[in-house]
Design a protein around this motif. Structure first.
Motif, PDB file in Angstrom:
ATOM      1  N   PRO A 133       0.812  -1.226   0.000  1.00 40.42           N
ATOM      2  CA  PRO A 133       0.000   0.000   0.000  1.00 40.42           C
ATOM      3  C   PRO A 133       0.843   1.273   0.000  1.00 40.42           C
ATOM      4  O   PRO A 133       0.508   2.251  -0.674  1.00 40.42           O
ATOM      5  CB  PRO A 133      -0.834  -0.135   1.275  1.00 40.42           C
ATOM      6  CG  PRO A 133      -0.957  -1.613   1.486  1.00 40.42           C
ATOM      7  CD  PRO A 133       0.363  -2.176   1.027  1.00 40.42           C
ATOM      8  N   ARG A 134       1.944   1.269   0.742  1.00 38.43           N
ATOM      9  CA  ARG A 134       2.812   2.444   0.768  1.00 38.43           C
ATOM     10  C   ARG A 134       3.449   2.687  -0.601  1.00 38.43           C
ATOM     11  O   ARG A 134       3.541   3.827  -1.057  1.00 38.43           O
ATOM     12  CB  ARG A 134       3.917   2.283   1.821  1.00 38.43           C
ATOM     13  CG  ARG A 134       3.457   2.467   3.254  1.00 38.43           C
ATOM     14  CD  ARG A 134       4.651   2.375   4.202  1.00 38.43           C
ATOM     15  NE  ARG A 134       4.249   2.483   5.584  1.00 38.43           N
ATOM     16  CZ  ARG A 134       4.111   3.633   6.245  1.00 38.43           C
ATOM     17  NH1 ARG A 134       4.339   4.771   5.607  1.00 38.43           N
ATOM     18  NH2 ARG A 134       3.755   3.646   7.506  1.00 38.43           N
ATOM     19  N   GLN A 135       3.904   1.607  -1.256  1.00 40.37           N
ATOM     20  CA  GLN A 135       4.511   1.757  -2.574  1.00 40.37           C
ATOM     21  C   GLN A 135       3.505   2.279  -3.588  1.00 40.37           C
ATOM     22  O   GLN A 135       3.817   3.156  -4.396  1.00 40.37           O
ATOM     23  CB  GLN A 135       5.089   0.416  -3.023  1.00 40.37           C
ATOM     24  CG  GLN A 135       6.323  -0.011  -2.249  1.00 40.37           C
ATOM     25  CD  GLN A 135       6.732  -1.445  -2.540  1.00 40.37           C
ATOM     26  OE1 GLN A 135       6.010  -2.182  -3.221  1.00 40.37           O
ATOM     27  NE2 GLN A 135       7.874  -1.862  -2.018  1.00 40.37           N
ATOM     28  N   LEU A 136       2.292   1.740  -3.553  1.00 41.92           N
ATOM     29  CA  LEU A 136       1.259   2.197  -4.485  1.00 41.92           C
ATOM     30  C   LEU A 136       0.880   3.640  -4.212  1.00 41.92           C
ATOM     31  O   LEU A 136       0.763   4.450  -5.147  1.00 41.92           O
ATOM     32  CB  LEU A 136       0.037   1.294  -4.380  1.00 41.92           C
ATOM     33  CG  LEU A 136      -1.123   1.631  -5.334  1.00 41.92           C
ATOM     34  CD1 LEU A 136      -0.658   1.582  -6.784  1.00 41.92           C
ATOM     35  CD2 LEU A 136      -2.294   0.680  -5.122  1.00 41.92           C
ATOM     36  N   ALA A 137       0.698   3.994  -2.933  1.00 41.67           N
ATOM     37  CA  ALA A 137       0.345   5.376  -2.585  1.00 41.67           C
ATOM     38  C   ALA A 137       1.460   6.333  -2.987  1.00 41.67           C
ATOM     39  O   ALA A 137       1.202   7.409  -3.561  1.00 41.67           O
ATOM     40  CB  ALA A 137       0.067   5.481  -1.085  1.00 41.67           C
ATOM     41  N   GLY A 138       2.709   5.947  -2.707  1.00 41.83           N
ATOM     42  CA  GLY A 138       3.840   6.802  -3.090  1.00 41.83           C
ATOM     43  C   GLY A 138       3.931   6.978  -4.581  1.00 41.83           C
ATOM     44  O   GLY A 138       4.210   8.076  -5.080  1.00 41.83           O
ATOM     45  N   THR A 139       3.691   5.886  -5.328  1.00 40.16           N
ATOM     46  CA  THR A 139       3.724   5.959  -6.787  1.00 40.16           C
ATOM     47  C   THR A 139       2.668   6.907  -7.322  1.00 40.16           C
ATOM     48  O   THR A 139       2.934   7.733  -8.203  1.00 40.16           O
ATOM     49  CB  THR A 139       3.523   4.553  -7.386  1.00 40.16           C
ATOM     50  OG1 THR A 139       4.607   3.712  -6.991  1.00 40.16           O
ATOM     51  CG2 THR A 139       3.464   4.616  -8.912  1.00 40.16           C
ATOM     52  N   GLY A 259      10.955   1.482  -8.753  1.00 37.24           N
ATOM     53  CA  GLY A 259      10.081   2.023  -9.777  1.00 37.24           C
ATOM     54  C   GLY A 259       9.733   3.498  -9.623  1.00 37.24           C
ATOM     55  O   GLY A 259       9.823   4.262 -10.591  1.00 37.24           O
ATOM     56  N   PRO A 260       9.312   3.960  -8.423  1.00 41.26           N
ATOM     57  CA  PRO A 260       8.946   5.377  -8.291  1.00 41.26           C
ATOM     58  C   PRO A 260      10.051   6.361  -8.636  1.00 41.26           C
ATOM     59  O   PRO A 260       9.769   7.541  -8.899  1.00 41.26           O
ATOM     60  CB  PRO A 260       8.557   5.482  -6.804  1.00 41.26           C
ATOM     61  CG  PRO A 260       8.078   4.115  -6.440  1.00 41.26           C
ATOM     62  CD  PRO A 260       8.972   3.192  -7.216  1.00 41.26           C
ATOM     63  N   ILE A 297       9.758   9.143  -1.375  1.00 44.77           N
ATOM     64  CA  ILE A 297      10.143   8.842   0.011  1.00 44.77           C
ATOM     65  C   ILE A 297       9.135   7.885   0.650  1.00 44.77           C
ATOM     66  O   ILE A 297       9.511   6.915   1.316  1.00 44.77           O
ATOM     67  CB  ILE A 297      10.247  10.142   0.828  1.00 44.77           C
ATOM     68  CG1 ILE A 297      11.435  10.978   0.325  1.00 44.77           C
ATOM     69  CG2 ILE A 297      10.393   9.837   2.314  1.00 44.77           C
ATOM     70  CD1 ILE A 297      11.498  12.377   0.914  1.00 44.77           C
ATOM     71  N   LEU A 298       7.840   8.130   0.418  1.00 47.43           N
ATOM     72  CA  LEU A 298       6.806   7.262   0.981  1.00 47.43           C
ATOM     73  C   LEU A 298       6.940   5.838   0.456  1.00 47.43           C
ATOM     74  O   LEU A 298       6.775   4.865   1.203  1.00 47.43           O
ATOM     75  CB  LEU A 298       5.418   7.816   0.656  1.00 47.43           C
ATOM     76  CG  LEU A 298       4.223   7.005   1.172  1.00 47.43           C
ATOM     77  CD1 LEU A 298       4.245   6.939   2.695  1.00 47.43           C
ATOM     78  CD2 LEU A 298       2.907   7.620   0.688  1.00 47.43           C
ATOM     79  N   ALA A 299       7.251   5.700  -0.824  1.00 45.49           N
ATOM     80  CA  ALA A 299       7.363   4.365  -1.431  1.00 45.49           C
ATOM     81  C   ALA A 299       8.549   3.581  -0.873  1.00 45.49           C
ATOM     82  O   ALA A 299       8.561   2.350  -0.946  1.00 45.49           O
ATOM     83  CB  ALA A 299       7.492   4.480  -2.945  1.00 45.49           C
ATOM     84  N   GLN A 300       9.530   4.282  -0.304  1.00 47.39           N
ATOM     85  CA  GLN A 300      10.707   3.590   0.240  1.00 47.39           C
ATOM     86  C   GLN A 300      10.518   3.136   1.672  1.00 47.39           C
ATOM     87  O   GLN A 300      11.246   2.274   2.154  1.00 47.39           O
ATOM     88  CB  GLN A 300      11.947   4.500   0.162  1.00 47.39           C
ATOM     89  CG  GLN A 300      12.249   5.046  -1.204  1.00 47.39           C
ATOM     90  CD  GLN A 300      12.174   3.985  -2.279  1.00 47.39           C
ATOM     91  OE1 GLN A 300      12.807   2.936  -2.184  1.00 47.39           O
ATOM     92  NE2 GLN A 300      11.376   4.248  -3.310  1.00 47.39           N
TER      93      GLN A 300
END
Length: 308
Positions: A133-139, A259-260, A297-300
């Motif tokens: 969820p964090r990776q998707l939200a960050g993306t 990816g992001p 940053i969120l995605a990491q």
């Protein structure tokens, strides 16, 4: 014996995935702009072929001893090495250069922004590795920042963009690179220099039929100083430096978290336009930059459950 400061600095950099991936995106941002700038001057397949032949020749003196040592591993994993070379070297860059013959750098950067989602799709399809969820939200947050920059804060501009054959080719290039990025997790245990050199050589060899076809059917090319400057950039920066950094970055943190970082490309592209082309910075630039960095940053960040 004490290590030299230069060696210590290299070893430190070699283990900094965020800096490595940011360097990659800086080099590739220039590559998109440059490829569009020389469209019509340098045939696209020629640009790709000279890029990889030049990179392989420059790297060969440093790679040869590692390749000899790793040859049993290379031979054992030859199908995998050929797949990585075909998707990441032969197909991706050639299709991107072909696409930029028919579309704008703006469209190319916009389509490049889909790379994190494409990588996420292939990671899920091939390995069952879903984005957190964090990776998707960050993306998605960083993607919104990209759109703000590319549209100048006027989202309605997206409705007026004219997508054409070049855009389709560019998106197909991203599909191939998504496979490459996802499959990198299966990279054999070998020295990074020998891996880079072997994939570049295999990729250049597989590109030869298309290159000879272009020579046979294309228009004659008159090379200029701009052409040689373009060749130097794509060989040194877009190939050797960028691929070395990208491969190591993905090795350290994985494809989904890497990816992001593709969303940094429009950020760097717009900064280049401000610094070198005299474009004026505006409030929407700051808003877009902030959202891109926040999303990356969120995605990491890992959830607490992942850390326990």
């Amino acid at each position: 014996m004490h290590s030299s400061p230069l060696k210590n600095a290299f070893l430190w950099l070699f283990n900094q995935p965020y800096l490595l991936l940011a360097t990659t995106m800086l080099c590739w941002s220039g590559n998109v702009v440059l490829a569009r700038a020389v469209a019509g001057e340098i045939p696209p397949i020629m640009l790709a072929q000279i890029r990889w032949i030049g990179a392989s020749l420059l790297l060969m003196p440093f790679a040869w001893r590692y390749v000899r040592h790793d040859w049993p591993v290379i031979r054992k994993h030859l199908p995998l090495m050929l797949l990585l070379a075909f998707t990441g070297i032969t197909s991706y860059n050639t299709l991107a250069y072909l696409g930029l013959q028919h579309t704008t750098a703006l469209n190319g950067l916009l389509l490049q922004s889909a790379a994190p989602l494409v990588i996420g799709f292939w990671s899920l399809a091939l390995f069952g590795d879903a984005m957190t969820p964090r990776q998707l939200a960050g993306t998605l947050i960083s993607l919104f920042g990209v759109l703000i920059i590319l549209t100048g804060g006027q989202p309605e501009i997206l409705l007026s963009l004219d997508f054409n054959t070049g855009d389709i080719l560019f998106f197909c290039a991203l599909l191939f690179y998504g496979i490459y990025s996802s499959v990198l997790r299966k990279k054999p245990r070998m020295h990074w220099v020998s891996f880079l050199w072997v994939t570049v050589v295999f990729g250049a060899i597989m590109l030869l039929p298309a290159f000879f076809w272009e020579l046979e059917t294309g228009t004659p090319t008159e090379l200029s100083w701009r052409s040689f400057a373009a060749f130097a950039y794509v060989i040194l920066f877009a190939s050797l430096l960028a691929y070395g950094c990208f491969n190591r970055g993905v090795e350290l943190i994985g494809a989904n978290r890497a990816g992001p970082f593709f969303h940094l490309m429009p950020l760097f592209g717009s900064l280049m336009a401000i610094l070198f082309l005299g474009e004026q910075p505006a409030l929407f630039h700051a808003a877009g930059y902030g959202l891109i960095l926040l999303g990356v940053i969120l995605a990491q960040r890992k959830s607490r459950s992942a850390l326990q």
